[in-house]
Design a protein around this motif. Structure first.
Motif, short mmCIF file in Angstrom:
data_model
loop_
_atom_site.label_atom_id
_atom_site.label_comp_id
_atom_site.label_asym_id
_atom_site.label_seq_id
_atom_site.Cartn_x
_atom_site.Cartn_y
_atom_site.Cartn_z
N LYS A 136 0.81 -1.22 0.00
CA LYS A 136 0.00 0.00 0.00
C LYS A 136 0.84 1.27 0.00
CE LYS A 136 -3.48 -2.83 0.40
NZ LYS A 136 -2.76 -4.10 0.62
N PHE A 137 2.12 1.17 0.42
CA PHE A 137 2.94 2.38 0.42
C PHE A 137 3.17 2.92 -0.98
CE2 PHE A 137 6.28 -0.80 -0.19
CZ PHE A 137 7.12 -0.19 -1.11
N VAL A 138 3.03 2.04 -2.00
CA VAL A 138 3.18 2.49 -3.38
C VAL A 138 2.09 3.50 -3.72
CG1 VAL A 138 3.16 1.75 -5.79
CG2 VAL A 138 4.32 0.36 -4.07
N LEU A 139 0.88 3.29 -3.21
CA LEU A 139 -0.21 4.23 -3.46
C LEU A 139 0.11 5.59 -2.84
CD1 LEU A 139 -3.32 1.95 -2.79
CD2 LEU A 139 -2.27 2.54 -4.99
N GLY A 140 0.67 5.59 -1.65
CA GLY A 140 1.08 6.84 -1.02
C GLY A 140 2.13 7.55 -1.83
N TYR A 141 3.08 6.78 -2.35
CA TYR A 141 4.14 7.37 -3.20
C TYR A 141 3.53 8.03 -4.43
CZ TYR A 141 7.72 7.39 -6.83
OH TYR A 141 8.54 7.75 -7.86
N LEU A 142 2.63 7.33 -5.10
CA LEU A 142 2.03 7.88 -6.31
C LEU A 142 1.16 9.10 -6.00
CD1 LEU A 142 1.04 4.55 -8.12
CD2 LEU A 142 2.97 6.06 -8.66
N PHE A 143 0.41 9.03 -4.90
CA PHE A 143 -0.47 10.13 -4.52
C PHE A 143 0.34 11.40 -4.21
CE2 PHE A 143 -2.63 12.54 -1.13
CZ PHE A 143 -3.77 12.92 -1.81
N VAL A 144 1.36 11.26 -3.39
CA VAL A 144 2.19 12.42 -3.03
C VAL A 144 2.90 12.97 -4.26
CG1 VAL A 144 4.17 13.19 -1.67
CG2 VAL A 144 2.46 11.69 -0.65
N SER A 145 3.39 12.08 -5.12
CA SER A 145 4.07 12.53 -6.34
C SER A 145 3.13 13.34 -7.22
CB SER A 145 4.62 11.32 -7.11
OG SER A 145 5.22 11.72 -8.31
N LEU A 146 1.89 12.87 -7.34
CA LEU A 146 0.90 13.58 -8.16
C LEU A 146 0.58 14.95 -7.56
CD1 LEU A 146 -1.11 13.51 -10.53
CD2 LEU A 146 -2.77 12.46 -8.98
N ILE A 147 0.40 15.00 -6.25
CA ILE A 147 0.08 16.26 -5.59
C ILE A 147 1.24 17.26 -5.74
CG2 ILE A 147 -0.35 17.36 -3.36
CD1 ILE A 147 -2.75 15.91 -4.52
N MET A 148 2.45 16.79 -5.50
CA MET A 148 3.61 17.68 -5.57
C MET A 148 3.85 18.18 -7.00
SD MET A 148 4.70 18.15 -2.53
CE MET A 148 6.26 18.94 -2.91
N SER A 149 3.49 17.37 -7.97
CA SER A 149 3.75 17.73 -9.36
C SER A 149 2.68 18.65 -9.94
CB SER A 149 3.84 16.46 -10.23
OG SER A 149 4.87 15.63 -9.77
N THR A 150 1.45 18.58 -9.41
CA THR A 150 0.35 19.31 -10.06
C THR A 150 -0.35 20.32 -9.17
OG1 THR A 150 -1.23 17.55 -9.46
CG2 THR A 150 -0.08 17.33 -11.57
N ALA A 151 -0.40 20.08 -7.88
CA ALA A 151 -1.24 20.92 -7.02
C ALA A 151 -0.47 21.86 -6.10
CB ALA A 151 -2.15 20.03 -6.16
N VAL A 152 0.84 21.70 -6.01
CA VAL A 152 1.64 22.56 -5.13
C VAL A 152 2.29 23.66 -5.95
CG1 VAL A 152 3.57 22.64 -3.51
CG2 VAL A 152 2.05 20.66 -3.52
N ALA A 153 2.13 24.88 -5.51
CA ALA A 153 2.70 26.02 -6.24
C ALA A 153 4.22 25.92 -6.26
CB ALA A 153 2.27 27.33 -5.57
N PRO A 154 4.84 26.31 -7.38
CA PRO A 154 6.29 26.19 -7.49
C PRO A 154 7.05 26.94 -6.40
CG PRO A 154 5.31 26.62 -9.64
CD PRO A 154 4.22 26.77 -8.64
N GLU A 155 6.52 28.07 -5.94
CA GLU A 155 7.25 28.86 -4.96
C GLU A 155 7.32 28.20 -3.59
OE1 GLU A 155 3.06 30.59 -5.53
OE2 GLU A 155 4.76 29.93 -6.77
N ILE A 156 6.41 27.26 -3.29
CA ILE A 156 6.47 26.57 -2.01
C ILE A 156 6.90 25.10 -2.16
CG2 ILE A 156 4.70 28.07 -1.05
CD1 ILE A 156 2.74 25.76 -1.32
N ARG A 157 7.10 24.67 -3.40
CA ARG A 157 7.43 23.27 -3.63
C ARG A 157 8.78 22.91 -3.05
NH1 ARG A 157 6.77 21.91 -9.61
NH2 ARG A 157 4.60 22.32 -9.02
N ALA A 158 9.77 23.78 -3.21
CA ALA A 158 11.11 23.47 -2.71
C ALA A 158 11.11 23.28 -1.20
CB ALA A 158 12.09 24.58 -3.11
N GLY A 159 10.42 24.17 -0.48
CA GLY A 159 10.34 24.03 0.96
C GLY A 159 9.61 22.78 1.39
N ALA A 160 8.52 22.47 0.67
CA ALA A 160 7.76 21.27 1.01
C ALA A 160 8.58 20.01 0.76
CB ALA A 160 6.47 21.23 0.17
N ILE A 161 9.36 20.00 -0.31
CA ILE A 161 10.18 18.84 -0.62
C ILE A 161 11.27 18.67 0.44
CG2 ILE A 161 11.89 17.93 -2.24
CD1 ILE A 161 10.20 19.07 -4.51
#
Length: 223
Positions: A136-161
């Motif tokens: 099930k951790f694979v689903l978490g990986y895919l979900f977080v990757s999708l959110i970080m790639s599409t829904a997080v603004a670039p200006e806060i992405r670096a800090g979130a990562i």
């Protein structure tokens, strides 16, 4: 294992219901040998004069641990590191597909689990069994990757990562601590003494290294 090292081993072990002792041995072998490849492959790439993109693709596709990929490619050049990261993350994104394939093949060709029931109920449902075996951790990986790639603004992405990396290191360390609590060193040493285990790993790893190098040259050429 070649996908992303310990995480892939954990996913594959879940797919085939492998004993914890075998998973511990696989992770230990991967971790120790990855240090050797980390120290060897980037300098081989430099000595052979591989182009940066070729070296990066080679390291990204053949060094097992994701962290070791970044460290190894960073020895060559920033361009090699960027290429290696892309290759490894691309591999990682297909972990769920590989795991489902392994689980389906194991259900079809592997030893059948006992339990009676005459082949009825949930245990005879292929979709249910695949879901039970799917990590099930694979689903978490895919979900977080999708959110970080599409829904997080670039200006806060670096800090979130950066924040996420700190948390990932903590939970990764705790995972290894948990494995340590359930590991018998005596059993691990006995298993590691079996020549077939080490020989099989080395033969497959060398084959993977050679195949990945050929693919890197096909993808990026000599320039």
């Amino acid at each position: 294992v070649a996908v992303c090292g310990a995480s892939a081993a954990t996913a594959a072990a879940a797919a085939v219901a492998a004993p914890k002792s075998e998973l511990t041995l696989a992770i230990s072998l991967i971790s120790v040998c990855s240090i050797f490849w980390l120290l060897l492959q980037p300098y081989l790439a430099q000595a052979a004069g591989f182009p940066d993109n070729v070296a990066g693709a080679w390291l990204g596709g053949s060094v097992d641990l994701t962290g070791a990929v970044v460290a190894a490619a960073g020895v060559v050049s920033p361009q090699a590191e960027a290429t290696a990261t892309i290759v490894k993350l691309t591999q990682n994104s297909f972990l769920g597909v590989y795991t489902l394939g392994i689980a389906a093949a194991w259900m079809r060709c592997g030893p059948q689990e006992s339990g009676g029931g005459g082949g009825t109920g949930k245990t005879s449902n292929v979709a249910y069994q695949l879901w039970q075996r799917f990590p099930k951790f694979v689903l978490g990986y895919l979900f977080v990757s999708l959110i970080m790639s599409t829904a997080v603004a670039p200006e806060i992405r670096a800090g979130a990562i950066a924040l996420a990396r700190g948390g990932a290191r903590f939970f990764f360390a705790m995972g290894f601590v948990g494995i340590g609590f359930s590991t018998s060193l005596e059993m691990l040493v006995q298993q590691a003494r079996q020549p077939a285990v080490l020989y099989t790993y080395l033969v497959l790893q060398v084959f993977d290294i050679a195949l990945t190098l050929a693919a890197a040259f096909l993808a990026f050429g000599l320039g």
